[in-house]
Motif scaffolding. Structure first.
Motif, PDB file in Angstrom:
ATOM      1  N   ARG A  41       0.831  -1.214   0.000  1.00  0.00           N
ATOM      2  CA  ARG A  41       0.000   0.000   0.000  1.00  0.00           C
ATOM      3  C   ARG A  41       0.865   1.262   0.000  1.00  0.00           C
ATOM      4  NH1 ARG A  41      -2.839  -2.448   4.409  1.00  0.00           N
ATOM      5  NH2 ARG A  41      -2.263  -0.621   5.615  1.00  0.00           N
ATOM      6  N   LEU A  42       1.930   1.268   0.792  1.00  0.00           N
ATOM      7  CA  LEU A  42       2.822   2.433   0.826  1.00  0.00           C
ATOM      8  C   LEU A  42       3.549   2.600  -0.508  1.00  0.00           C
ATOM      9  CD1 LEU A  42       4.318   2.112   4.415  1.00  0.00           C
ATOM     10  CD2 LEU A  42       2.719   3.858   3.583  1.00  0.00           C
ATOM     11  N   ASN A  43       4.020   1.499  -1.058  1.00  0.00           N
ATOM     12  CA  ASN A  43       4.709   1.539  -2.337  1.00  0.00           C
ATOM     13  C   ASN A  43       3.791   2.085  -3.425  1.00  0.00           C
ATOM     14  OD1 ASN A  43       6.035   0.973  -4.763  1.00  0.00           O
ATOM     15  ND2 ASN A  43       6.889  -0.929  -4.007  1.00  0.00           N
ATOM     16  N   MET A  44       2.558   1.596  -3.476  1.00  0.00           N
ATOM     17  CA  MET A  44       1.616   2.041  -4.501  1.00  0.00           C
ATOM     18  C   MET A  44       1.210   3.496  -4.295  1.00  0.00           C
ATOM     19  SD  MET A  44       1.657  -0.358  -6.589  1.00  0.00           S
ATOM     20  CE  MET A  44       0.585   0.497  -7.717  1.00  0.00           C
ATOM     21  N   ALA A  45       1.081   3.927  -3.058  1.00  0.00           N
ATOM     22  CA  ALA A  45       0.749   5.328  -2.786  1.00  0.00           C
ATOM     23  C   ALA A  45       1.868   6.242  -3.280  1.00  0.00           C
ATOM     24  CB  ALA A  45       0.500   5.533  -1.295  1.00  0.00           C
ATOM     25  N   LEU A  46       3.104   5.863  -3.003  1.00  0.00           N
ATOM     26  CA  LEU A  46       4.243   6.648  -3.470  1.00  0.00           C
ATOM     27  C   LEU A  46       4.310   6.639  -4.992  1.00  0.00           C
ATOM     28  CD1 LEU A  46       6.816   8.269  -3.005  1.00  0.00           C
ATOM     29  CD2 LEU A  46       8.041   6.110  -2.733  1.00  0.00           C
ATOM     30  N   PHE A  47       4.155   5.457  -5.583  1.00  0.00           N
ATOM     31  CA  PHE A  47       4.232   5.350  -7.041  1.00  0.00           C
ATOM     32  C   PHE A  47       3.116   6.162  -7.693  1.00  0.00           C
ATOM     33  CE2 PHE A  47       3.723   3.131 -11.155  1.00  0.00           C
ATOM     34  CZ  PHE A  47       4.991   3.361 -11.648  1.00  0.00           C
ATOM     35  N   ASN A  48       1.921   6.121  -7.126  1.00  0.00           N
ATOM     36  CA  ASN A  48       0.807   6.890  -7.681  1.00  0.00           C
ATOM     37  C   ASN A  48       1.099   8.386  -7.618  1.00  0.00           C
ATOM     38  OD1 ASN A  48      -1.806   7.053  -8.876  1.00  0.00           O
ATOM     39  ND2 ASN A  48      -2.603   7.710  -6.893  1.00  0.00           N
ATOM     40  N   ARG A  49       1.750   8.810  -6.547  1.00  0.00           N
ATOM     41  CA  ARG A  49       2.121  10.231  -6.448  1.00  0.00           C
ATOM     42  C   ARG A  49       3.112  10.614  -7.544  1.00  0.00           C
ATOM     43  NH1 ARG A  49       3.378  13.663  -1.086  1.00  0.00           N
ATOM     44  NH2 ARG A  49       4.126  15.493  -2.153  1.00  0.00           N
ATOM     45  N   ILE A  50       4.068   9.740  -7.828  1.00  0.00           N
ATOM     46  CA  ILE A  50       5.047   9.995  -8.888  1.00  0.00           C
ATOM     47  C   ILE A  50       4.343  10.008 -10.252  1.00  0.00           C
ATOM     48  CG2 ILE A  50       7.089   9.080 -10.070  1.00  0.00           C
ATOM     49  CD1 ILE A  50       7.941   7.947  -7.278  1.00  0.00           C
ATOM     50  N   VAL A  51       3.410   9.084 -10.459  1.00  0.00           N
ATOM     51  CA  VAL A  51       2.645   9.032 -11.708  1.00  0.00           C
ATOM     52  C   VAL A  51       1.899  10.346 -11.911  1.00  0.00           C
ATOM     53  CG1 VAL A  51       0.631   7.968 -12.828  1.00  0.00           C
ATOM     54  CG2 VAL A  51       2.418   6.527 -11.841  1.00  0.00           C
ATOM     55  N   ARG A  52       1.219  10.797 -10.884  1.00  0.00           N
ATOM     56  CA  ARG A  52       0.445  12.036 -10.989  1.00  0.00           C
ATOM     57  C   ARG A  52       1.360  13.236 -11.250  1.00  0.00           C
ATOM     58  NH1 ARG A  52      -4.811  11.471  -9.669  1.00  0.00           N
ATOM     59  NH2 ARG A  52      -5.112  13.631  -9.006  1.00  0.00           N
ATOM     60  N   SER A  53       2.535  13.239 -10.648  1.00  0.00           N
ATOM     61  CA  SER A  53       3.497  14.316 -10.880  1.00  0.00           C
ATOM     62  C   SER A  53       3.989  14.291 -12.330  1.00  0.00           C
ATOM     63  CB  SER A  53       4.674  14.169  -9.909  1.00  0.00           C
ATOM     64  OG  SER A  53       5.625  15.170 -10.128  1.00  0.00           O
ATOM     65  N   ALA A  54       4.232  13.097 -12.848  1.00  0.00           N
ATOM     66  CA  ALA A  54       4.675  12.968 -14.241  1.00  0.00           C
ATOM     67  C   ALA A  54       3.602  13.465 -15.195  1.00  0.00           C
ATOM     68  CB  ALA A  54       5.027  11.510 -14.551  1.00  0.00           C
ATOM     69  N   ILE A  55       2.367  13.071 -14.952  1.00  0.00           N
ATOM     70  CA  ILE A  55       1.267  13.442 -15.843  1.00  0.00           C
ATOM     71  C   ILE A  55       0.998  14.944 -15.794  1.00  0.00           C
ATOM     72  CG2 ILE A  55      -1.233  13.186 -16.192  1.00  0.00           C
ATOM     73  CD1 ILE A  55      -0.777  10.177 -15.426  1.00  0.00           C
ATOM     74  N   SER A  56       1.037  15.514 -14.601  1.00  0.00           N
ATOM     75  CA  SER A  56       0.757  16.951 -14.486  1.00  0.00           C
ATOM     76  C   SER A  56       1.927  17.806 -14.973  1.00  0.00           C
ATOM     77  CB  SER A  56       0.394  17.315 -13.050  1.00  0.00           C
ATOM     78  OG  SER A  56       1.495  17.104 -12.189  1.00  0.00           O
ATOM     79  N   GLY A  57       3.131  17.228 -15.020  1.00  0.00           N
ATOM     80  CA  GLY A  57       4.291  18.018 -15.424  1.00  0.00           C
ATOM     81  C   GLY A  57       4.716  17.868 -16.871  1.00  0.00           C
ATOM     82  N   ALA A  58       4.221  16.874 -17.551  1.00  0.00           N
ATOM     83  CA  ALA A  58       4.647  16.616 -18.930  1.00  0.00           C
ATOM     84  C   ALA A  58       4.162  17.704 -19.881  1.00  0.00           C
ATOM     85  CB  ALA A  58       4.122  15.261 -19.387  1.00  0.00           C
ATOM     86  N   SER A  59       4.919  17.924 -20.949  1.00  0.00           N
ATOM     87  CA  SER A  59       4.568  18.914 -21.963  1.00  0.00           C
ATOM     88  C   SER A  59       3.470  18.403 -22.888  1.00  0.00           C
ATOM     89  CB  SER A  59       5.791  19.242 -22.823  1.00  0.00           C
ATOM     90  OG  SER A  59       6.892  19.546 -22.020  1.00  0.00           O
ATOM     91  N   HIS A  60       3.427  17.095 -23.057  1.00  0.00           N
ATOM     92  CA  HIS A  60       2.421  16.470 -23.918  1.00  0.00           C
ATOM     93  C   HIS A  60       2.180  15.063 -23.397  1.00  0.00           C
ATOM     94  CE1 HIS A  60       0.280  16.526 -27.862  1.00  0.00           C
ATOM     95  NE2 HIS A  60       0.284  15.221 -27.637  1.00  0.00           N
ATOM     96  N   LEU A  61       0.933  14.619 -23.417  1.00  0.00           N
ATOM     97  CA  LEU A  61       0.595  13.281 -22.928  1.00  0.00           C
ATOM     98  C   LEU A  61       0.108  12.403 -24.066  1.00  0.00           C
ATOM     99  CD1 LEU A  61      -1.328  14.297 -19.697  1.00  0.00           C
ATOM    100  CD2 LEU A  61       0.983  13.339 -19.837  1.00  0.00           C
ATOM    101  N   VAL A  62       0.523  11.134 -24.023  1.00  0.00           N
ATOM    102  CA  VAL A  62       0.096  10.152 -25.013  1.00  0.00           C
ATOM    103  C   VAL A  62      -0.437   8.927 -24.275  1.00  0.00           C
ATOM    104  CG1 VAL A  62       0.778   8.763 -27.005  1.00  0.00           C
ATOM    105  CG2 VAL A  62       1.873  10.983 -26.610  1.00  0.00           C
ATOM    106  N   PRO A  63      -1.711   8.951 -23.892  1.00  0.00           N
ATOM    107  CA  PRO A  63      -2.303   7.761 -23.285  1.00  0.00           C
ATOM    108  C   PRO A  63      -2.582   6.717 -24.376  1.00  0.00           C
ATOM    109  CG  PRO A  63      -3.906   9.534 -23.408  1.00  0.00           C
ATOM    110  CD  PRO A  63      -2.609  10.091 -23.912  1.00  0.00           C
ATOM    111  N   VAL A  64      -2.601   5.440 -23.966  1.00  0.00           N
ATOM    112  CA  VAL A  64      -2.778   4.357 -24.937  1.00  0.00           C
ATOM    113  C   VAL A  64      -4.248   4.056 -25.236  1.00  0.00           C
ATOM    114  CG1 VAL A  64      -0.559   3.290 -24.397  1.00  0.00           C
ATOM    115  CG2 VAL A  64      -2.628   2.561 -23.168  1.00  0.00           C
ATOM    116  N   SER A  65      -5.168   4.770 -24.579  1.00  0.00           N
ATOM    117  CA  SER A  65      -6.591   4.590 -24.867  1.00  0.00           C
ATOM    118  C   SER A  65      -7.355   5.809 -24.369  1.00  0.00           C
ATOM    119  CB  SER A  65      -7.134   3.326 -24.191  1.00  0.00           C
ATOM    120  OG  SER A  65      -7.202   3.520 -22.793  1.00  0.00           O
ATOM    121  N   SER A  66      -8.564   5.968 -24.878  1.00  0.00           N
ATOM    122  CA  SER A  66      -9.401   7.069 -24.394  1.00  0.00           C
ATOM    123  C   SER A  66      -9.793   6.839 -22.933  1.00  0.00           C
ATOM    124  CB  SER A  66     -10.636   7.241 -25.282  1.00  0.00           C
ATOM    125  OG  SER A  66     -11.345   6.036 -25.375  1.00  0.00           O
TER     126      SER A  66
END
Length: 170
Positions: A41-66
């Motif tokens: 749970r701690l690992n996933m919480a930390l990883f999710n925070r990093i994911v959200r930081s990456a998504i909010s900070g990127a110049s352009h996003l390319v998700p693999v599906s709608s």
């Protein structure tokens, strides 16, 4: 920079580089499948925070599906271009022809994938469920390791329970 993983994307953003970030998964939804221990749970919480930081900070996003794009729309601060996986949807449809007791591994046969560990686990499965079968579908990138796995299968009498299907095109 093209970020395939959130840690690299965050590092590039913090270094001041423009980043195109590919989003492959919806981590906060998948986390429940990784276990419920405190460390998970701690690992996933930390990883999710990093994911959200990456998504909010990127110049352009390319998700693999709608679907993936919708899941992160609330934090996306840049342009989003959906580029679907290059796998035909028919490969994701269930045909309803499941075989009870059959397990499938899809991937390369090499030490890093620990097929030997999988086969060792299969020995335990077969002891509880004698008709169980493991099918290994994928290319053999390390013939020596493959030979080691085959030797183990033979030594443990698992020849009827483990089958190598090889590299498949579908």
């Amino acid at each position: 920079v093209h970020g395939q993983g959130p840690c690299g994307t965050v590092a590039a953003v913090r270094a001041g580089y423009p980043v195109v970030h590919t989003i492959h998964a919806v981590v906060h939804k998948e986390a429940r499948y990784y276990g419920a221990s405190l460390s998970v749970r701690l690992n996933m919480a930390l990883f999710n925070r990093i994911v959200r930081s990456a998504i909010s900070g990127a110049s352009h996003l390319v998700p693999v599906s709608s679907y993936v794009a919708r899941e992160y729309a609330d934090i996306a601060r840049s342009e989003v271009t959906v580029i679907p996986n290059a796998v035909d949807d028919r490969f994701f449809r269930l045909r309803g022809d499941a075989v009870p007791g059959r397990l499938l591994y899809v991937g390369f046969v090499r030490p890093g994938k620990n097929i030997l560990g999988l086969v060792r686990a299969m020995r335990m499965v077969v002891s509880e469920h004698p008709g169980a079968q493991l099918v290994v579908a994928g290319g053999i990138s390390d013939p020596g390791y493959h030979a080691q796995v085959l030797d183990y299968i033979k030594a443990q009498g698992l020849g009827e329970s483990v089958r190598f299907a090889g590299q498949l095109d579908q």
